[in-house]
Design a protein around this motif. Sequence first.
Motif, PDB file in Angstrom:
ATOM      1  N   LEU A 109      67.149  45.774 119.588  1.00  0.00           N
ATOM      2  CA  LEU A 109      67.461  44.881 120.700  1.00  0.00           C
ATOM      3  C   LEU A 109      66.439  43.744 120.786  1.00  0.00           C
ATOM      4  CD1 LEU A 109      69.057  44.284 123.363  1.00  0.00           C
ATOM      5  CD2 LEU A 109      67.378  45.758 124.524  1.00  0.00           C
ATOM      6  N   LEU A 110      65.160  44.087 120.718  1.00  0.00           N
ATOM      7  CA  LEU A 110      64.107  43.087 120.859  1.00  0.00           C
ATOM      8  C   LEU A 110      64.018  42.171 119.640  1.00  0.00           C
ATOM      9  CD1 LEU A 110      61.263  45.269 122.448  1.00  0.00           C
ATOM     10  CD2 LEU A 110      62.885  43.757 123.598  1.00  0.00           C
ATOM     11  N   GLU A 111      64.368  42.698 118.480  1.00  0.00           N
ATOM     12  CA  GLU A 111      64.275  41.893 117.251  1.00  0.00           C
ATOM     13  C   GLU A 111      65.236  40.702 117.313  1.00  0.00           C
ATOM     14  OE1 GLU A 111      62.719  40.950 113.443  1.00  0.00           O
ATOM     15  OE2 GLU A 111      62.039  42.395 114.932  1.00  0.00           O
ATOM     16  N   LYS A 112      66.339  40.861 118.042  1.00  0.00           N
ATOM     17  CA  LYS A 112      67.324  39.785 118.123  1.00  0.00           C
ATOM     18  C   LYS A 112      66.751  38.528 118.771  1.00  0.00           C
ATOM     19  CE  LYS A 112      71.260  42.977 118.421  1.00  0.00           C
ATOM     20  NZ  LYS A 112      72.312  43.546 119.312  1.00  0.00           N
ATOM     21  N   THR A 113      65.775  38.700 119.672  1.00  0.00           N
ATOM     22  CA  THR A 113      65.200  37.544 120.369  1.00  0.00           C
ATOM     23  C   THR A 113      63.712  37.376 120.048  1.00  0.00           C
ATOM     24  OG1 THR A 113      64.787  38.958 122.300  1.00  0.00           O
ATOM     25  CG2 THR A 113      66.843  37.698 122.276  1.00  0.00           C
ATOM     26  N   ALA A 114      63.267  37.990 118.954  1.00  0.00           N
ATOM     27  CA  ALA A 114      61.839  37.922 118.586  1.00  0.00           C
ATOM     28  C   ALA A 114      61.455  36.509 118.163  1.00  0.00           C
ATOM     29  CB  ALA A 114      61.554  38.898 117.447  1.00  0.00           C
ATOM     30  N   ARG A 115      60.184  36.172 118.379  1.00  0.00           N
ATOM     31  CA  ARG A 115      59.695  34.848 117.998  1.00  0.00           C
ATOM     32  C   ARG A 115      59.742  34.650 116.489  1.00  0.00           C
ATOM     33  NH1 ARG A 115      54.273  34.162 121.818  1.00  0.00           N
ATOM     34  NH2 ARG A 115      55.362  34.185 123.843  1.00  0.00           N
ATOM     35  N   LYS A 116      59.444  35.704 115.761  1.00  0.00           N
ATOM     36  CA  LYS A 116      59.540  35.614 114.302  1.00  0.00           C
ATOM     37  C   LYS A 116      60.074  36.932 113.752  1.00  0.00           C
ATOM     38  CE  LYS A 116      54.687  36.838 113.270  1.00  0.00           C
ATOM     39  NZ  LYS A 116      54.221  37.144 114.622  1.00  0.00           N
ATOM     40  N   PRO A 117      60.768  36.893 112.617  1.00  0.00           N
ATOM     41  CA  PRO A 117      61.336  38.123 112.053  1.00  0.00           C
ATOM     42  C   PRO A 117      60.254  39.162 111.791  1.00  0.00           C
ATOM     43  CG  PRO A 117      62.187  36.182 110.921  1.00  0.00           C
ATOM     44  CD  PRO A 117      61.075  35.705 111.812  1.00  0.00           C
ATOM     45  N   GLY A 118      60.563  40.420 112.115  1.00  0.00           N
ATOM     46  CA  GLY A 118      59.629  41.502 111.838  1.00  0.00           C
ATOM     47  C   GLY A 118      58.682  41.828 112.967  1.00  0.00           C
ATOM     48  N   ASP A 119      58.789  41.127 114.104  1.00  0.00           N
ATOM     49  CA  ASP A 119      57.911  41.442 115.237  1.00  0.00           C
ATOM     50  C   ASP A 119      58.115  42.879 115.717  1.00  0.00           C
ATOM     51  OD1 ASP A 119      56.570  39.079 115.326  1.00  0.00           O
ATOM     52  OD2 ASP A 119      57.644  38.249 117.048  1.00  0.00           O
ATOM     53  N   TYR A 120      59.360  43.342 115.657  1.00  0.00           N
ATOM     54  CA  TYR A 120      59.656  44.690 116.156  1.00  0.00           C
ATOM     55  C   TYR A 120      60.214  45.611 115.071  1.00  0.00           C
ATOM     56  CZ  TYR A 120      58.920  42.314 120.549  1.00  0.00           C
ATOM     57  OH  TYR A 120      58.352  41.577 121.565  1.00  0.00           O
ATOM     58  N   LEU A 121      60.719  45.057 114.011  1.00  0.00           N
ATOM     59  CA  LEU A 121      61.168  45.854 112.855  1.00  0.00           C
ATOM     60  C   LEU A 121      60.245  45.500 111.690  1.00  0.00           C
ATOM     61  CD1 LEU A 121      65.046  45.495 113.205  1.00  0.00           C
ATOM     62  CD2 LEU A 121      63.678  47.556 113.608  1.00  0.00           C
ATOM     63  N   PRO A 122      59.227  46.320 111.439  1.00  0.00           N
ATOM     64  CA  PRO A 122      58.146  45.930 110.529  1.00  0.00           C
ATOM     65  C   PRO A 122      58.409  46.170 109.047  1.00  0.00           C
ATOM     66  CG  PRO A 122      57.673  48.069 111.472  1.00  0.00           C
ATOM     67  CD  PRO A 122      58.977  47.624 112.072  1.00  0.00           C
ATOM     68  N   GLY A 123      59.611  46.592 108.690  1.00  0.00           N
ATOM     69  CA  GLY A 123      59.870  46.951 107.304  1.00  0.00           C
ATOM     70  C   GLY A 123      59.992  45.767 106.358  1.00  0.00           C
ATOM     71  N   ARG A 124      60.459  46.074 105.165  1.00  0.00           N
ATOM     72  CA  ARG A 124      60.580  45.057 104.118  1.00  0.00           C
ATOM     73  C   ARG A 124      61.603  43.991 104.479  1.00  0.00           C
ATOM     74  NH1 ARG A 124      62.194  48.584  99.066  1.00  0.00           N
ATOM     75  NH2 ARG A 124      62.301  46.584  97.983  1.00  0.00           N
ATOM     76  N   ARG A 125      61.321  42.803 103.958  1.00  0.00           N
ATOM     77  CA  ARG A 125      62.308  41.725 104.004  1.00  0.00           C
ATOM     78  C   ARG A 125      62.577  41.287 102.568  1.00  0.00           C
ATOM     79  NH1 ARG A 125      59.098  40.069 108.625  1.00  0.00           N
ATOM     80  NH2 ARG A 125      58.214  38.230 107.583  1.00  0.00           N
ATOM     81  N   GLU A 126      63.524  40.397 102.401  1.00  0.00           N
ATOM     82  CA  GLU A 126      63.900  39.957 101.057  1.00  0.00           C
ATOM     83  C   GLU A 126      62.670  39.439 100.309  1.00  0.00           C
ATOM     84  OE1 GLU A 126      67.139  37.016  98.831  1.00  0.00           O
ATOM     85  OE2 GLU A 126      67.151  37.235 101.018  1.00  0.00           O
TER      86      GLU A 126
END
Length: 394
Positions: free
Chosen positions: A93-110
Amino acid sequence: MQDTTDTEDLNAVIRAHSEILAGQLHAQRESLFPPDAAKQMRKFTSGEAAQLIGVNDSYLRKLHLDGKGPSPEVTAGNRRLYSVEDMQAVRHLLEKTARKPGDYLPGRREGDHMQVIGVMNFKGGSGKTTTSAHLAQRLALKGHRVLAIDLDPQASLTALHGVQPEYDLPEGGTLYDAIRYTDPVPITDVIRSTYILNLDLIPGNLELMEFEHDTPRALAQGNAGLFFFRVREALQQVDDRYDVVVIDCPPQLGFLTMSALSAATGVLVTIHPEMLDVMSMSQFLRMTADLMDVIAESGADMSHDWMRYVLTRYEPTDAPQNRITAFLRTMYGEKVLNAPMLKSTAISDAGLTKQTLYEVERSAFTRSTYDRAIESLNAVNDEIGALIQATWGR
């Protein structure tokens, strides 16, 4: 004078004792986790949940009052309790409005590679399994997708997660099945879900020793290939499923450890700051370097993202330990984690019921004892978490 002392067959005695102990451990598990002997993860207070998610408790309370996100359990005393699933729902829920990607979901990105952390030492009592279990669980509770692998035939990490090898793995089910030289199975066949969201397990048992016996034969017959890549190649099959893999390595420098080292992107060496342990570590490091030279000469890339020492079972009031700690920090500098893992009766007491400190309620201990231990564990694990994020460029 005739010797009337009865002799015993050592093998028979040891086997009998093994069976008795296995039966008692199984009975203990049945009594601790009825009716189906399955473990469950406890729920977390709003303060604990807020800390794990990375928000203030007041903000978490406001989300609940505004009807946003999951509805936590509310006790008779008006305390809010969050399950691991609740916390994950809040993160999304919080990641949808986070200031930057990964603020609340800390896992891997592309573009990020899977982190494979080998936890090792060949000295018993160094806290290797305790470190592995708490690290894997903390990363999962913080929102990472984690795979814990027990490569130790003694299988302590496996037992901590509710699997008793003698009863639950009668026909295999360890990583050996996926790395053996004859008819290996897909690694997905040996991965088990655990009672903690985001944490999967590949258990261990004595069958892992077969790899130590098979490899010399395969090498002699020319069938082993680059045997030290077998763990890495198995993990490549699930590269898209996990952010972090934590491997509890065997307490010896055999073929399993060599293969795990070849797969690792980060290495954690546990040290108990006592002189005998440090002397032992000197030989351990020398032997490890020699083995890694051999592997490198065979074509393996032995570069790693990071390598750190973690001080375990540390007692701040113990003057000799403090001298050893200062000695290690002088020699190795930033390679020694800033946070030590304190020796604590809370960790030992949790282990009596095959649990980590993250699984037990704070109320089960003296508050100061629990708080001191959990703060120590969190500091160590979050420092490692920061290393992982730095490796991903964050």
